[in-house]
Each structure stands twice: as C-alpha cells, then as structure tokens.
Design a protein around this motif. Sequence first.
Motif, PDB file in Angstrom:
ATOM      1  N   SER A  61       0.844  -1.203   0.000  1.00 29.10           N
ATOM      2  CA  SER A  61       0.000   0.000   0.000  1.00 29.10           C
ATOM      3  C   SER A  61       0.871   1.241   0.000  1.00 29.10           C
ATOM      4  N   ARG A  62       0.316   2.298  -0.555  1.00 32.81           N
ATOM      5  CA  ARG A  62       1.047   3.562  -0.685  1.00 32.81           C
ATOM      6  C   ARG A  62       0.339   4.589   0.178  1.00 32.81           C
ATOM      7  N   GLY A  63       1.101   5.355   0.914  1.00 34.58           N
ATOM      8  CA  GLY A  63       0.454   6.341   1.765  1.00 34.58           C
ATOM      9  C   GLY A  63       1.442   7.363   2.306  1.00 34.58           C
ATOM     10  N   LEU A  64       0.987   8.057   3.344  1.00 36.23           N
ATOM     11  CA  LEU A  64       1.775   9.134   3.944  1.00 36.23           C
ATOM     12  C   LEU A  64       2.093   8.759   5.388  1.00 36.23           C
ATOM     13  N   GLN A  65       3.353   8.920   5.742  1.00 34.56           N
ATOM     14  CA  GLN A  65       3.707   8.766   7.143  1.00 34.56           C
ATOM     15  C   GLN A  65       4.096  10.131   7.677  1.00 34.56           C
ATOM     16  N   PHE A  66       3.501  10.514   8.791  1.00 35.66           N
ATOM     17  CA  PHE A  66       3.794  11.840   9.351  1.00 35.66           C
ATOM     18  C   PHE A  66       3.579  11.767  10.858  1.00 35.66           C
ATOM     19  N   TYR A  95       0.584   6.404  10.061  1.00 34.79           N
ATOM     20  CA  TYR A  95       0.617   6.073   8.644  1.00 34.79           C
ATOM     21  C   TYR A  95      -0.813   6.064   8.129  1.00 34.79           C
ATOM     22  N   THR A  96      -1.009   6.643   6.941  1.00 36.23           N
ATOM     23  CA  THR A  96      -2.351   6.621   6.366  1.00 36.23           C
ATOM     24  C   THR A  96      -2.278   6.419   4.861  1.00 36.23           C
ATOM     25  N   THR A  97      -3.247   5.654   4.349  1.00 37.26           N
ATOM     26  CA  THR A  97      -3.347   5.526   2.895  1.00 37.26           C
ATOM     27  C   THR A  97      -4.319   6.562   2.345  1.00 37.26           C
ATOM     28  N   ARG A  98      -4.886   7.352   3.240  1.00 36.75           N
ATOM     29  CA  ARG A  98      -5.845   8.366   2.816  1.00 36.75           C
ATOM     30  C   ARG A  98      -5.436   9.751   3.317  1.00 36.75           C
ATOM     31  N   PRO A  99      -4.266  10.244   2.850  1.00 33.87           N
ATOM     32  CA  PRO A  99      -3.842  11.584   3.297  1.00 33.87           C
ATOM     33  C   PRO A  99      -4.833  12.668   2.891  1.00 33.87           C
ATOM     34  N   ASP A 100      -5.665  12.395   1.896  1.00 39.38           N
ATOM     35  CA  ASP A 100      -6.632  13.412   1.465  1.00 39.38           C
ATOM     36  C   ASP A 100      -7.760  13.599   2.463  1.00 39.38           C
ATOM     37  N   THR A 101      -7.801  12.754   3.509  1.00 43.59           N
ATOM     38  CA  THR A 101      -8.843  12.937   4.525  1.00 43.59           C
ATOM     39  C   THR A 101      -8.269  13.557   5.802  1.00 43.59           C
ATOM     40  N   LEU A 102      -7.055  14.049   5.708  1.00 40.21           N
ATOM     41  CA  LEU A 102      -6.377  14.563   6.898  1.00 40.21           C
ATOM     42  C   LEU A 102      -7.148  15.693   7.573  1.00 40.21           C
ATOM     43  N   MET A 103      -7.842  16.515   6.751  1.00 40.13           N
ATOM     44  CA  MET A 103      -8.579  17.624   7.352  1.00 40.13           C
ATOM     45  C   MET A 103      -9.888  17.153   7.996  1.00 40.13           C
ATOM     46  N   GLY A 104     -10.153  15.864   7.909  1.00 41.01           N
ATOM     47  CA  GLY A 104     -11.348  15.322   8.563  1.00 41.01           C
ATOM     48  C   GLY A 104     -10.996  14.547   9.818  1.00 41.01           C
ATOM     49  N   ALA A 105      -9.745  14.697  10.265  1.00 44.64           N
ATOM     50  CA  ALA A 105      -9.304  13.959  11.451  1.00 44.64           C
ATOM     51  C   ALA A 105     -10.071  14.424  12.676  1.00 44.64           C
ATOM     52  N   SER A 106     -10.453  13.461  13.531  1.00 41.26           N
ATOM     53  CA  SER A 106     -11.081  13.909  14.764  1.00 41.26           C
ATOM     54  C   SER A 106     -10.525  13.223  16.000  1.00 41.26           C
ATOM     55  N   PRO A 112      -1.368  18.711  12.192  1.00 39.41           N
ATOM     56  CA  PRO A 112      -0.156  19.222  11.524  1.00 39.41           C
ATOM     57  C   PRO A 112      -0.405  20.440  10.639  1.00 39.41           C
ATOM     58  N   PHE A 113      -1.618  20.612  10.167  1.00 39.36           N
ATOM     59  CA  PHE A 113      -1.890  21.761   9.302  1.00 39.36           C
ATOM     60  C   PHE A 113      -2.489  22.942  10.064  1.00 39.36           C
ATOM     61  N   PHE A 168       1.327  17.093  -1.810  1.00 37.29           N
ATOM     62  CA  PHE A 168       0.912  18.328  -1.159  1.00 37.29           C
ATOM     63  C   PHE A 168       1.426  18.367   0.280  1.00 37.29           C
ATOM     64  N   CYS A 169       1.279  17.272   0.981  1.00 36.88           N
ATOM     65  CA  CYS A 169       1.726  17.215   2.373  1.00 36.88           C
ATOM     66  C   CYS A 169       3.245  17.354   2.456  1.00 36.88           C
ATOM     67  N   GLU A 170       3.931  16.644   1.585  1.00 39.67           N
ATOM     68  CA  GLU A 170       5.394  16.738   1.587  1.00 39.67           C
ATOM     69  C   GLU A 170       5.834  18.176   1.371  1.00 39.67           C
ATOM     70  N   LYS A 171       5.175  18.853   0.410  1.00 37.96           N
ATOM     71  CA  LYS A 171       5.546  20.228   0.076  1.00 37.96           C
ATOM     72  C   LYS A 171       5.336  21.146   1.277  1.00 37.96           C
ATOM     73  N   ASN A 172       4.366  20.821   2.090  1.00 34.24           N
ATOM     74  CA  ASN A 172       4.077  21.637   3.259  1.00 34.24           C
ATOM     75  C   ASN A 172       4.753  21.124   4.522  1.00 34.24           C
ATOM     76  N   GLY A 173       5.724  20.245   4.330  1.00 33.46           N
ATOM     77  CA  GLY A 173       6.519  19.803   5.469  1.00 33.46           C
ATOM     78  C   GLY A 173       5.798  18.854   6.394  1.00 33.46           C
ATOM     79  N   VAL A 174       4.729  18.234   5.903  1.00 29.21           N
ATOM     80  CA  VAL A 174       4.028  17.267   6.740  1.00 29.21           C
ATOM     81  C   VAL A 174       4.314  15.870   6.206  1.00 29.21           C
ATOM     82  N   GLY A 175       5.245  15.190   6.839  1.00 30.95           N
ATOM     83  CA  GLY A 175       5.515  13.785   6.528  1.00 30.95           C
ATOM     84  C   GLY A 175       6.101  13.556   5.156  1.00 30.95           C
ATOM     85  N   HIS A 176       6.104  12.272   4.786  1.00 30.17           N
ATOM     86  CA  HIS A 176       6.645  11.882   3.501  1.00 30.17           C
ATOM     87  C   HIS A 176       5.922  10.630   3.020  1.00 30.17           C
TER      88      HIS A 176
END
Length: 861
Positions: A226-231, A248-259, A314-315, A414-422
């Motif tokens: 699986s491919r995802g973001l670790q931060f 680790y998440t495979t859905r970095p596009d849902t980061l703004m929905g974290a609760s 992180p954002f 997008f996250c990498e560019k903003n310094g959030v994880g890789h």
Amino acid sequence: MSRYDPSAIEPKWQDTWEAQQTFRAERAEDRPKYYVLEMFPYPSGRIHIGHVRNYTMGDVIARYKRSTGHNVLHPMGFDAFGMPAENAAMASGGHPKDWTYSNIDTMVGQMKPLGFGLDWSRMFATCDPEYYGQQQALFLDMLEAGLVYRKNAVVNWDPVDMTVLANEQVIDGKGWRSGAEVERRELTQWFFKISDFSEELLEALDTLDDWPAKVKLMQANWIGKSRGLQFAFSTIDAPEGFDRIEVYTTRPDTLMGASFLGISPDHPLARQLEKDNPDVAAFCAEARKGGTTAEALETAEKLGFDTGLKVRHPFDTAWELPVYIANFILMDYGTGAIFGCPAHDQRDLEFARKYELPVISTFVPAMGEDAFILPEEGGPAYVPPKPETVRYINFFAGEEAQTGDEAIEAAVEFCEKNGVGHGVTKFRLRDWGLSRQRYWGCPIPVVHCDACGVVPEKKENLPIELPYDEDGAAIDFNIPGNPLDRHPSWRNVPCPSCGQPARRETDTMDTFVDSSWYFARFTAPCAETPTNMADAEYWMNVDQYIGGIEHAILHLLYSRFFARAMHLTGHLPEKCKEPFNALFTQGMVTHAIYRTKGEGGRAVYHYPEDVELRDGKGFLADGTEVEIIPSAKMSKSKNNVVDPVQIIQQYGADTARWFVLSDSPPERDVEWTASGAEAAFKHLGRVWRIAAEAAEADAPANEHDEALLREMHKAIHDVTLGIESFGFNASIARLYAFTNVLGKSGAGGEAKRQAARVLAQLMSPMTPHLSEEIWAMLDGEGLVADAAWPVADEAMLVEDTVTMPVQVNGKRRDEITVPKDMAKDEVEKLALKAQGVQRALNGGAPKKVIVVPGRIVNVVA
RNA sequence: GCGGGCGUGAUGGAAUGGUAGACAUAUCGGACUUAAAAUCCGAAGGCCUUGCGCCGUGUGGGUUCGAGUCCCACCGCCCGCACCA
C-alpha cells in the motif's frame, strides 16, 4: 485366453523398471532436462488417495516428458519434522524418531506398488541429519548475510503446553490441544528477513506465466502493498520521549477530517501510560486478551480509552485532537497509530459515534452533492468508489479530483511540500518467525554465551543433531514445554568463540523451513554442501510443480524467498530466484458420506461397504435408508476414507491411477465412487482383451484399415494435447472413444496391432503396467517406458470429405457432405439446394450465406 | 467488508464464437446362459399435437450471420483475505 490380472502384471514391470534403473536421473548436458515435482508428503502413517492423485498427475507428466526425449528428474521425499510425531509420542509413548521413520517405511511400501516413475535413489526425509545439517549450514550463511535476526515479538502463548502457537493453532482464543486461554506474550524469537523482499516477491509474480492466477493473486494480497503518507502529530504534555506520534495513512486526502488519534494497546506510549495508571493497564490487558485469530477479532467490540492527552493537527496547530487507545489498532502494521476520520471511514465513524467525537467531511460527491447525507445524521461514512469524481470542501478546498491512486499521490505530494511527513510504501508481509519451542525439528545452530552473546555454531560442528536418547531416559514428552530445554546435557556446550561453558539454543526451526528448499536438495541429495552448483545449474528450475491449493501462500512464498536467499548466499544460480517455472494446483479426491440419525438425533456415519446403492438412494442391510452427502472431503470421523492400499489389492494400481485422473478436470475435486472404480477396472480389462485379440488377429489388410489408422492419428493428436494442457480427463475420454473404435473395427490384423501398440503408448503415462504388458504382447521393441512418443500424421487428421451442418438463421436444418477443399461458392450452392434449407426458406431468397470452410454453413433468410 | 472463481441431463463432466450434452456413471431394453456373474449389442435432455415440430447450458438484456463460450445487470453456490489505517 487368460484374464487381465494386475496382481500378476504390476510387480513384474515394477521389478523390470527397478532392474533397468529406468527412472534413475543422471545429469546429461547434451539432453534437455525436465524436472517434475509433486509436493512431498508428511509421513502421517499411511498414504491417502489424495497422494495417489497428486503423484499420478506428476507421473503422467514425467513419463510423457521422458518419452518425448527429456532427461527427467522426478524425485520423492518426506517432510518429516513436526508436531504430530511429538503428539504421538505423548499419546502412546515411543520416540518421534521411531514413529516417523517407521511411518516412512510404511508409506514407501505403499507407494512403490503404484508404479510411479520415481528416482528413489534420491529419496530423503527432512529429519535425516544429512538434510537438516545442510539446512543448518544454510541458516548460518543466511545469518552471516543478514537474512536472519533475533527480536522480541508478540506471539500466541499457550500457558499450559508452554509453547508458542501459530495463529492457525488458536481456536476461539484457546490452544487447540490444551484448551487453555491463549495469551499474547512477548518473546525473543528468530526471524527471516522476508520483508526485505516484499517488493521483489510481489513484482516477480508477473513473470510467473504458468502459475494459476488465483495463487498469484493470493500471494499479492498477502504481501499487501500500500502507498500512503507517514507523518507525525506533535503532542501536548505527553510523557517524556513522546513529543511526536508517528502515524501512517493511505488516505492523506482525509487529513482535514481527522477527529482523533488512535494508538494500539501495544504502542510504546500505551505501555508507558499503563505503568502509572491502573485504568490504562486494565484496559490494555483486556484489549490484548483473546489471541489474534480472525474469529476473535471479528466478534470483538471496538473499544477505546481516552488517555486525556492531546495532539496538534499538523496543518493547524490550534486544532487539538484527543488521543485514544483502541483495541482494534494493530501494533505490527504501519506505525501502530492512526488518525481517525469518521466522515470517510465506517469503522472510525462507529468509534466517533460511540465516544461522541466530531465528524468532519473533507469532500462530497461532485455530482448530486445535495443528496449526500452527512454521517452525523445517521448515514454511513462516505467512502467513494474508485475512481469517482469528488469535490474537496475542507482540504484542497473547492478542487475536484478523481479518487484513487492519483488523488492519494497528489495528497502525498501536497503534504510533503508543506513539510508534513513523507510518502511511504508499506507491506502487510511481516518477517517470518521461525522459532518453535519444540523437540522434533531442526535445531537452530547457535550458542548463547554469557561473554560473547549469541554465537553461530562452527560449520565443522554440523550437523547439530537432536539428542535422540532412544531409551527415553532423558527426553520426556509428557511434560509440557520443550524437551530440549529440560535435557540434562544436550544444551551444555562450549562457546564456539571463547570456549567457555555456554548454552545451546533450544528452539528448533519451523517445519516450513524444511520444505522451503528441498526441491533444490533433490538436485544433489548427497552433496557435502546444501547444493552442488553444477547439479543445480543443470536440473533447476522445477519445470512443473504440482500440489494442493492449501499451500498457495505460505509454502510457495517461503520457497520463493528461500530461492532468493540461497542465490544471495551462493547456493543457487541467479536463474533460480523463481524456482518453480510452472505450478499446478490439483483438486481433492472426495467421497460421499452416508449418514443416519442415531439416538438423540446424533449423526451416525456408515462405511461405504455397509451401504447398498439402489436408484441413487442408499440402504443399510436392515433396509434403513441413509442420507447421502455427495462429494465430501474424506475424514476418518465420517467413515468415508478410501484406502489406496485396499484399492490396489482389489483392482491394481493402474485402475486406481486411471480412475483418479478420469471424470473430473485435475484442478477440480473428483468424487471416488465404487462404481467408477469398478468401471475403470472393467475398461482396463477390455483394453487388455482387445489388445490380446489384436495380437492374434490374422485378417488380411482391408478397406477398414484406413479408417482405423485415421482414428489412431486423431487419438494421438487429442491425447497428446490433453496431457500437455493438464486435461487428463479429456485424454482419458478420448482413449475410451479410441478403444471403442478399435474394439469394433473390422480392420486387418496388422492395422489392429499397430493401433493397439499406439493405444498402449498413449495410455502408458496413466496405466504404465498394463501398457508394458500390451506392448510386450504386441512385440513392441524394448519397454514402452523407453519408446518414443507417437507423432500424429497431420495428413491423417483431415478427412477427404467433411460433413457440414447447414443452418438457416442459426438453426440447424440439414447437412451436406462435401470434399474438404471444395470452393466456398460451390459449398454455398450445395447448401442452398439442401432439402431442409429449401423447406426453411419456403421459397424466399436468402439475404446472405456464410460459409466457414470445413465447419458450418449459415443461411440468413 | 475486499478480492477471485463457478452455475450445462439423474450424476461426474465434453464442447479454438460454428451440429450442446463427447466420454463415463447410474437407469432401461436385448443377446449369450438352466440361472447368475462376466462379456457383447442397443436406448436415453425436456415437451407435445410424434413433426420435415417446439423448447433447452442459473435469470434478464446486449453484441454477432451464429453465444454454453464475449459484454452488462441480477440471483445462487464455492474459495481466499480481513479491525491492514
């Protein structure tokens, strides 16, 4: 004329093959080799009819390849370490070694009468010190190469038997043998670094063209890329050393929905917190209970514990999220910590509702968004199918995007560019824990020294043999735990490094290790090193591997890993990284179950010989009707096991071999029926009679000869095709048909003898004894086993005239017989004149006529 | 939940997009036999109005001159994986 008597024929030819060393495999650089291998058996005590089917299939391939000029390697051995031997010792005394070798003797004695074309001189058992000593050498090389290591791991621990259990041995959270509640315990264990090969093992699946797609898919799923973001989330007021929590998440596009942030009960932070807080400790203990089986996990309620800690988003550093310990988060996948996004994950949504956490949508369907009900109102989480266009409302605000891999990659960037994880790629495949706290296995060749630590044994000290103590003086199997641990002297050895008193490792290797390289050992079973490169170079790879689908993942994946490890440690050439060129997974042999209801509605199972079958119903001797459950897996407790030894005594090996191949395609289950076996026997008797008649036929050549020989060539063609494509049932059906033709043919003696000789050859992979007998009866030269496979004459496959069906609008109305190379327009004219066509056209004119030469004519009206 | 596979006579199953049901089992009939076994020969998808007939490969649609086979949807069964973030 005497009758077909397999008990007279079969031993005779087996002795001949043995005397002539027909199936002895010798390297011959000038001849093409072919290595056919069936998964070797566990010496349980008796051979099973499933073994017969498996080895017969391999034997058909092996004998066929031999007759097409290949130098064939077809070996057999035994996968001989493992728990049943220890259990037998516990149950009825005796020694696992005696039990095992006596079983092997019995099974070899049962297999030889089946007449398999095996090179028995290469036979070994994995419990032979000559074999496992080489395995220890291999282990030491792998240790040196960094492919083996030790680490702490959480395992299933049976507190009564005092041993580690595999996941499969944990049933409903209890040890399969002891019935004790299984604990999760952390132990220092040996591991193979198979995870280093995740990517390679996955990628290389694409090169395995002759493997079943199903097996490749199962392996791919098991490796689980699986491919995802670790931060990291930064924490507020957390204990020292926990400033950040990696997720680790495979859905970095849902980061703004974290609760919320969830961590595993085994996460280091949870372990830290549980030290000072009994509530946390109690929760974690509860969450860890219940083993790791699928069933246990499925029924478990999702529970969380609010640690009171907070982390910053992180954002948006002002945005604080609570930290929960949750029982559904696995420590050994990802980082053991997740962020929950209830709006877009059903599990997180249920968790959020239970603990009253916010539900924040980050996107809505691009089309028809008004219809989308936010999960707060009781709907399910919105998990869009892939690909689906969605509109982000809370992250890449306002942007529309396709869900799927590209959206994930864009979010990662997008996250990498903003310094959030890789961005990271993760695999589900974990390292292979090979330690077993058992006696009957290959000792791990290392020594624990107080001064030097873990020291590999010296190769000249190999094999490290198990202490056999055959009088049972020192080894007691009736006390739970590992007998090697309790042995008074075996573990006391000098340190290979400093010479001071030290302790031998008492764990033994998982038996899957033994079966992960035996195929390579068969190429040089007596070599002083694990393999001999010249032999490996010549014989490897296995050209055709045959076995059960139950090994689709573990054994086959481990073997693929081992082949790579053996290449890296210089024991196999590069080309062997994928050791099995072609794989075939055969079906089971099943048998009906006969059941009645006994006292209290309890099921009573009846042996087949006690049941009389009439009109598809079964009756006991007293007239009671039995319920018939067709095609069930054979099981001793259901009284539906067919014993091959009995079948061979009753009908002979050829009948058993013929029957297990007929009726069903090899990949499917075949149901053993008494009537089917009887019919197979009768048919072989018929073949024998027809051949005997042909041997004495003295009719002169006549007008029937050509028809018979044409049929013969067609049979050669079809049977060969069937064997080459694993369509053994189709080959057998074709052989039945050809036998029927031969039996009724009025051809002359010479033509009949020729046809019968070819019949013997075509049958020889399946029924080798009968074929030798017929071959000899008809004055065939040498052994049929050594004869070259017949080749179909193309010219004889095509008839001079063909009968073509004629359709009108796709419905068959007539047929015409025409010369095979008649011109299309001629055929068309004839077809239109045919009576049935005229009738169907009813005076109307055809719109169009399609002529497929040699096949069919279709008139469109 | 995710992934994959399979649905054809009473039964196991055959059919490179080209005569559906090869071959076999079970069944029925016949020959041989005092009788049986063994052997041999033959019948057999369904339906009816028995014809030069109609229907028929889970269901419904589609593509095609032609579909068991290819495409779509549904139903049923089987298998694998599964709190995998």
